[in-house]
Design an enzyme around this catalytic site. Structure first.
Site, mmCIF file in Angstrom:
data_model
loop_
_atom_site.group_PDB
_atom_site.id
_atom_site.type_symbol
_atom_site.label_atom_id
_atom_site.label_comp_id
_atom_site.label_asym_id
_atom_site.label_seq_id
_atom_site.Cartn_x
_atom_site.Cartn_y
_atom_site.Cartn_z
ATOM 1 N N ARG A 117 0.848 -1.184 0.000
ATOM 2 C CA ARG A 117 0.000 0.000 0.000
ATOM 3 C C ARG A 117 0.888 1.239 0.000
ATOM 4 O O ARG A 117 1.962 1.254 0.615
ATOM 5 C CB ARG A 117 -0.904 0.023 1.252
ATOM 6 C CG ARG A 117 -2.023 -0.995 1.220
ATOM 7 C CD ARG A 117 -3.056 -0.691 0.122
ATOM 8 N NE ARG A 117 -4.154 -1.633 0.109
ATOM 9 C CZ ARG A 117 -4.244 -2.674 -0.718
ATOM 10 N NH1 ARG A 117 -3.307 -2.907 -1.613
ATOM 11 N NH2 ARG A 117 -5.311 -3.461 -0.683
ATOM 12 N N HIS A 158 -1.286 0.381 -9.557
ATOM 13 C CA HIS A 158 -1.906 -0.564 -8.618
ATOM 14 C C HIS A 158 -2.424 -1.779 -9.396
ATOM 15 O O HIS A 158 -3.612 -2.118 -9.339
ATOM 16 C CB HIS A 158 -3.038 0.103 -7.832
ATOM 17 C CG HIS A 158 -3.423 -0.676 -6.602
ATOM 18 N ND1 HIS A 158 -3.834 -0.088 -5.427
ATOM 19 C CD2 HIS A 158 -3.461 -2.018 -6.360
ATOM 20 C CE1 HIS A 158 -4.115 -1.026 -4.524
ATOM 21 N NE2 HIS A 158 -3.892 -2.218 -5.081
HETATM 22 P P1 NDP Z 1 -1.167 -11.819 4.835
HETATM 23 O O1 NDP Z 1 -2.115 -11.342 5.880
HETATM 24 O O2 NDP Z 1 -1.258 -13.241 4.388
HETATM 25 O O3 NDP Z 1 0.345 -11.593 5.336
HETATM 26 C C1 NDP Z 1 0.744 -10.448 6.030
HETATM 27 C C2 NDP Z 1 2.176 -10.631 6.518
HETATM 28 O O4 NDP Z 1 2.608 -9.411 7.112
HETATM 29 C C3 NDP Z 1 2.302 -11.722 7.580
HETATM 30 O O5 NDP Z 1 3.501 -12.437 7.416
HETATM 31 C C4 NDP Z 1 2.349 -10.912 8.883
HETATM 32 O O6 NDP Z 1 3.065 -11.540 9.942
HETATM 33 C C5 NDP Z 1 3.104 -9.681 8.411
HETATM 34 N N1 NDP Z 1 2.847 -8.544 9.305
HETATM 35 C C6 NDP Z 1 1.672 -7.918 9.565
HETATM 36 N N2 NDP Z 1 1.836 -6.941 10.467
HETATM 37 C C7 NDP Z 1 3.143 -6.960 10.794
HETATM 38 C C8 NDP Z 1 3.945 -6.191 11.695
HETATM 39 N N3 NDP Z 1 3.410 -5.213 12.452
HETATM 40 N N4 NDP Z 1 5.245 -6.485 11.790
HETATM 41 C C9 NDP Z 1 5.796 -7.484 11.065
HETATM 42 N N5 NDP Z 1 5.101 -8.236 10.175
HETATM 43 C C10 NDP Z 1 3.793 -7.974 10.054
HETATM 44 O O7 NDP Z 1 -1.303 -10.828 3.597
HETATM 45 P P2 NDP Z 1 -1.076 -11.137 2.036
HETATM 46 O O8 NDP Z 1 0.271 -11.707 1.855
HETATM 47 O O9 NDP Z 1 -2.235 -11.886 1.478
HETATM 48 O O10 NDP Z 1 -1.171 -9.650 1.422
HETATM 49 C C11 NDP Z 1 -0.276 -8.630 1.820
HETATM 50 C C12 NDP Z 1 -0.726 -7.276 1.289
HETATM 51 O O11 NDP Z 1 -0.447 -7.163 -0.109
HETATM 52 C C13 NDP Z 1 -2.224 -6.988 1.362
HETATM 53 O O12 NDP Z 1 -2.600 -6.567 2.669
HETATM 54 C C14 NDP Z 1 -2.403 -5.898 0.327
HETATM 55 O O13 NDP Z 1 -2.287 -4.629 0.930
HETATM 56 C C15 NDP Z 1 -1.230 -6.107 -0.635
HETATM 57 N N6 NDP Z 1 -1.703 -6.467 -1.996
HETATM 58 C C16 NDP Z 1 -1.431 -5.616 -3.038
HETATM 59 C C17 NDP Z 1 -1.815 -5.935 -4.315
HETATM 60 C C18 NDP Z 1 -1.467 -5.074 -5.471
HETATM 61 O O14 NDP Z 1 -1.959 -5.293 -6.576
HETATM 62 N N7 NDP Z 1 -0.596 -4.098 -5.319
HETATM 63 C C19 NDP Z 1 -2.555 -7.170 -4.613
HETATM 64 C C20 NDP Z 1 -2.757 -7.998 -3.448
HETATM 65 C C21 NDP Z 1 -2.356 -7.637 -2.190
HETATM 66 P P3 NDP Z 1 2.562 -12.937 10.573
HETATM 67 O O15 NDP Z 1 2.799 -13.973 9.501
HETATM 68 O O16 NDP Z 1 3.435 -13.158 11.735
HETATM 69 O O17 NDP Z 1 1.104 -12.762 10.879
HETATM 70 C C1 OXD Z 2 -5.494 -6.290 -2.957
HETATM 71 C C2 OXD Z 2 -5.187 -5.320 -4.009
HETATM 72 O O1 OXD Z 2 -5.428 -5.966 -1.774
HETATM 73 O O2 OXD Z 2 -5.474 -5.583 -5.193
HETATM 74 O O3 OXD Z 2 -5.817 -7.453 -3.315
HETATM 75 O O4 OXD Z 2 -4.620 -4.271 -3.713
#
Ligand code: NDP
Ligand code: OXD
Length: 309
Positions: A224, A272
């Site tokens: 983001r 995006h």
């Molecule tokens: P998940 O919820 O599966 O994974 C999130 C990861 O971040 C986990 O490993 C979590 O740790 C870690 N995390 C969260 N908070 C913290 C913190 N405070 N400190 C350290 N680590 C942290 O999310 P996804 O992998 O499915 O997606 C990630 C992001 O990608 C989405 O939230 C979205 O914003 C973005 N996205 C963007 C897209 C685009 O087109 N640009 C498309 C799809 C997604 P833990 O494993 O320990 O819980």
């Molecule tokens: C998502 C995105 O969060 O597309 O899946 O940004």
């Protein structure tokens, strides 16, 4: 049974086609819905207007069209008792891995420099660096971060990841918690951000943390825009602390036409579009989840409201 769909891009026909294929007893209602609100059982949404989801008294669960769910958290009237399911499906995951591999290789193989040299009609090689001499650091080892690490492994990069809880992933050095962020950043020659946006991760890439990266590191942000303090990134690019950036997400989207990032020589901008759900596999995921729920089992990939993701 009815599912209400408010999509980000116009693909109403495609949702209809695949729900008809995988769950013919579920009727698709494309938003805006002018029928009785009591008829709606499930909602599949991207950025619904504030207050919209509380209009449906019989709603059983909300499916996010995206992996990120802060577009739902921003609705102060989101019914607090309703389960919210994140999008975790192979089409979205594979698309993100493709984008991450593409971007890592782009920076690893000096493509920003070659792009400039090409514009200047300048012929000149840059000494190649072995992948094994570089570390790719992934902020966030969730569904998308883990998959990207797996796809990068065959190239021979050293891999590191940072998450909230420790991880045991083959070939990935695990760092966790705020106490290990500095050590993690210090070895990330190419940094990929795949964190969810929460109160703890907003602005995580700022002047202080960018200064911890090895000089000349590349930054790839596919999570983001609000994870990065953009003015700090621009200053780090200008000073050479950051060598280049691939940015798919921005503080303000669409990126304003007068943003200096559009024509910055060390930035690659995409709108995006790093990844999006593939309708066919996304519908299969939702249908499996609904069927689990209807048979009394727990929904998969539920949002934890306390953690914020
Ligand atoms: P998940 O919820 O599966 O994974 C999130 C990861 O971040 C986990 O490993 C979590 O740790 C870690 N995390 C969260 N908070 C913290 C913190 N405070 N400190 C350290 N680590 C942290 O999310 P996804 O992998 O499915 O997606 C990630 C992001 O990608 C989405 O939230 C979205 O914003 C973005 N996205 C963007 C897209 C685009 O087109 N640009 C498309 C799809 C997604 P833990 O494993 O320990 O819980
Ligand atoms: C998502 C995105 O969060 O597309 O899946 O940004």
């Amino acid at each position: 049974m009815n599912i209400l769909i408010k999509s980000d891009i116009d693909r109403g026909d495609a949702w209809d086609t695949f729900f008809a294929k995988y769950k013919p007893d579920l009727s698709v209602q494309i938003w805006p819905h002018d029928g009785p609100p009591e008829d709606i059982d499930y909602a599949l949404v991207w950025e619904p207007p504030a207050g919209e989801l509380k209009r449906y008294p019989n709603l059983k669960a909300i499916f996010s069209i995206g992996a990120g769910i802060e577009h739902l958290f921003s609705d102060p009237e989101l019914p607090p008792h309703l389960p919210v399911v994140r999008m975790v499906e192979p089409g979205l995951t594979n698309g993100m891995s493709e984008y991450v591999v593409l971007s890592v290789l782009y920076h690893h193989r000096f493509m920003l420099d070659y792009r400039r040299r090409m514009r200047e009609r300048q012929w000149g090689e840059i000494q190649q660096v072995a992948a094994s001499a570089r570390t790719v650091g992934i902020l966030g080892l969730g569904a998308l971060g883990r998959a990207a690490a797996q796809k990068l492994a065959p190239f021979g990069f050293q891999l590191a990841g940072w998450s909230r809880s420790p991880k045991d992933l083959p070939g990935v050095e695990s760092f966790h918690g705020e106490g290990q962020l500095e050590a993690f950043l210090g070895r990330s020659d190419i940094l990929v951000c795949l964190l969810p946006l929460t109160a703890r991760t907003e602005g995580i890439l700022n002047a202080a943390t960018l200064a911890l990266l090895p000089r000349g590191a590349a930054v790839i942000n596919v999570a983001r825009g609000r994870h990065i303090v953009e003015a700090d990134l621009l200053a780090a690019l200008d000073s050479g602390q950051v060598g280049g950036a691939s940015l798919d997400v921005f503080q303000q989207e669409p990126l304003p036409v007068d943003s200096p990032m559009w024509d910055h020589p060390r930035i690659l901008v995409t709108p995006h579009a790093a990844s999006m759900p593939i309708t066919d596999t996304a519908v299969q995921y939702i249908v499996e989840n609904i069927e689990c729920f209807e048979s009394g089992q727990t929904l998969r990939n539920l949002v934890d409201f306390d953690r914020g993701y």
